[in-house]
Design a protein around this motif. Structure first.
Motif, mmCIF file in Angstrom:
data_model
loop_
_atom_site.group_PDB
_atom_site.id
_atom_site.type_symbol
_atom_site.label_atom_id
_atom_site.label_comp_id
_atom_site.label_asym_id
_atom_site.label_seq_id
_atom_site.Cartn_x
_atom_site.Cartn_y
_atom_site.Cartn_z
ATOM 1 N N ALA A 1 0.694 -1.230 0.005
ATOM 2 C CA ALA A 1 0.085 0.127 -0.140
ATOM 3 C C ALA A 1 0.777 1.106 0.082
ATOM 4 C CB ALA A 1 -0.973 0.054 1.144
ATOM 5 N N GLU A 2 1.900 1.261 0.716
ATOM 6 C CA GLU A 2 2.761 2.422 0.824
ATOM 7 C C GLU A 2 3.787 2.722 -0.063
ATOM 8 O OE1 GLU A 2 4.264 2.565 4.878
ATOM 9 O OE2 GLU A 2 2.356 3.247 5.754
ATOM 10 N N LEU A 3 4.138 1.374 -0.626
ATOM 11 C CA LEU A 3 5.265 1.611 -1.915
ATOM 12 C C LEU A 3 4.852 1.155 -3.119
ATOM 13 C CD1 LEU A 3 8.336 2.373 -2.322
ATOM 14 C CD2 LEU A 3 8.817 -0.151 -1.705
ATOM 15 N N LEU A 4 4.587 -0.123 -3.180
ATOM 16 C CA LEU A 4 4.794 -0.805 -4.487
ATOM 17 C C LEU A 4 3.651 -0.280 -5.518
ATOM 18 C CD1 LEU A 4 5.429 -4.432 -3.446
ATOM 19 C CD2 LEU A 4 6.897 -2.493 -4.375
ATOM 20 N N ALA B 1 4.446 2.782 -11.162
ATOM 21 C CA ALA B 1 4.631 1.650 -12.033
ATOM 22 C C ALA B 1 6.182 1.421 -12.011
ATOM 23 C CB ALA B 1 4.194 2.204 -13.477
ATOM 24 N N TRP B 2 6.774 0.305 -12.002
ATOM 25 C CA TRP B 2 8.091 0.010 -12.042
ATOM 26 C C TRP B 2 8.706 -0.550 -13.452
ATOM 27 C CZ3 TRP B 2 10.189 1.628 -7.633
ATOM 28 C CH2 TRP B 2 9.304 1.747 -6.455
ATOM 29 N N MET B 3 9.826 0.107 -13.973
ATOM 30 C CA MET B 3 10.151 -0.327 -15.216
ATOM 31 C C MET B 3 11.262 -1.755 -14.966
ATOM 32 S SD MET B 3 8.916 1.782 -16.945
ATOM 33 C CE MET B 3 9.771 2.056 -18.505
ATOM 34 N N THR B 4 11.948 -1.702 -13.995
ATOM 35 C CA THR B 4 12.965 -2.733 -13.880
ATOM 36 C C THR B 4 12.634 -3.485 -12.615
ATOM 37 O OG1 THR B 4 14.868 -1.418 -13.080
ATOM 38 C CG2 THR B 4 14.636 -1.648 -15.502
ATOM 39 N N CYS B 5 13.342 -4.821 -12.442
ATOM 40 C CA CYS B 5 13.492 -5.434 -11.135
ATOM 41 C C CYS B 5 14.301 -4.607 -10.149
ATOM 42 C CB CYS B 5 14.069 -6.874 -11.399
ATOM 43 S SG CYS B 5 12.605 -7.757 -12.188
ATOM 44 N N GLN B 6 15.627 -4.210 -10.837
ATOM 45 C CA GLN B 6 16.398 -3.415 -10.014
ATOM 46 C C GLN B 6 15.697 -2.089 -9.272
ATOM 47 O OE1 GLN B 6 19.470 -2.622 -13.011
ATOM 48 N NE2 GLN B 6 20.978 -3.989 -12.119
ATOM 49 N N GLU B 7 15.036 -1.544 -10.054
ATOM 50 C CA GLU B 7 14.256 -0.451 -9.440
ATOM 51 C C GLU B 7 13.415 -0.701 -8.342
ATOM 52 O OE1 GLU B 7 11.630 1.335 -12.166
ATOM 53 O OE2 GLU B 7 13.195 2.724 -13.185
ATOM 54 N N VAL B 8 12.527 -2.015 -8.408
ATOM 55 C CA VAL B 8 12.055 -2.456 -7.198
ATOM 56 C C VAL B 8 12.775 -2.825 -6.087
ATOM 57 C CG1 VAL B 8 10.306 -4.224 -6.548
ATOM 58 C CG2 VAL B 8 9.969 -3.250 -8.834
ATOM 59 N N GLU B 9 13.927 -3.445 -6.370
ATOM 60 C CA GLU B 9 14.857 -3.877 -5.422
ATOM 61 C C GLU B 9 15.475 -2.695 -4.583
ATOM 62 O OE1 GLU B 9 19.227 -6.349 -5.153
ATOM 63 O OE2 GLU B 9 17.967 -6.530 -6.769
#
Length: 59
Positions: free
Chosen positions: A11-14, A18-26
């Protein structure tokens, strides 16, 4: 406890962008946990203190 954390994380982050890469999410997950969730975010189970404050006071 884990389910509550994951719900809060989503809820607070994800779900907020929208996320472009897995590295951004990590990077975002690491930053969220180390820079916000543990040192700053207040938790009702800890009498509205952050985990770091709770640990300092428990020692």
């Amino acid at each position: 406890m884990t389910e509550s954390f994951l719900k809060t994380l989503k809820a607070e982050l994800l779900w907020r962008q929208a996320w472009m890469t897995c590295q951004e999410v990590e990077w975002a997950l690491t930053s969220y946990i180390n820079d916000f969730y543990n040192p700053q975010r207040l938790h009702s189970a800890l009498q509205w203190r952050s985990p770091l404050d709770h640990e300092r006071n428990a020692a």
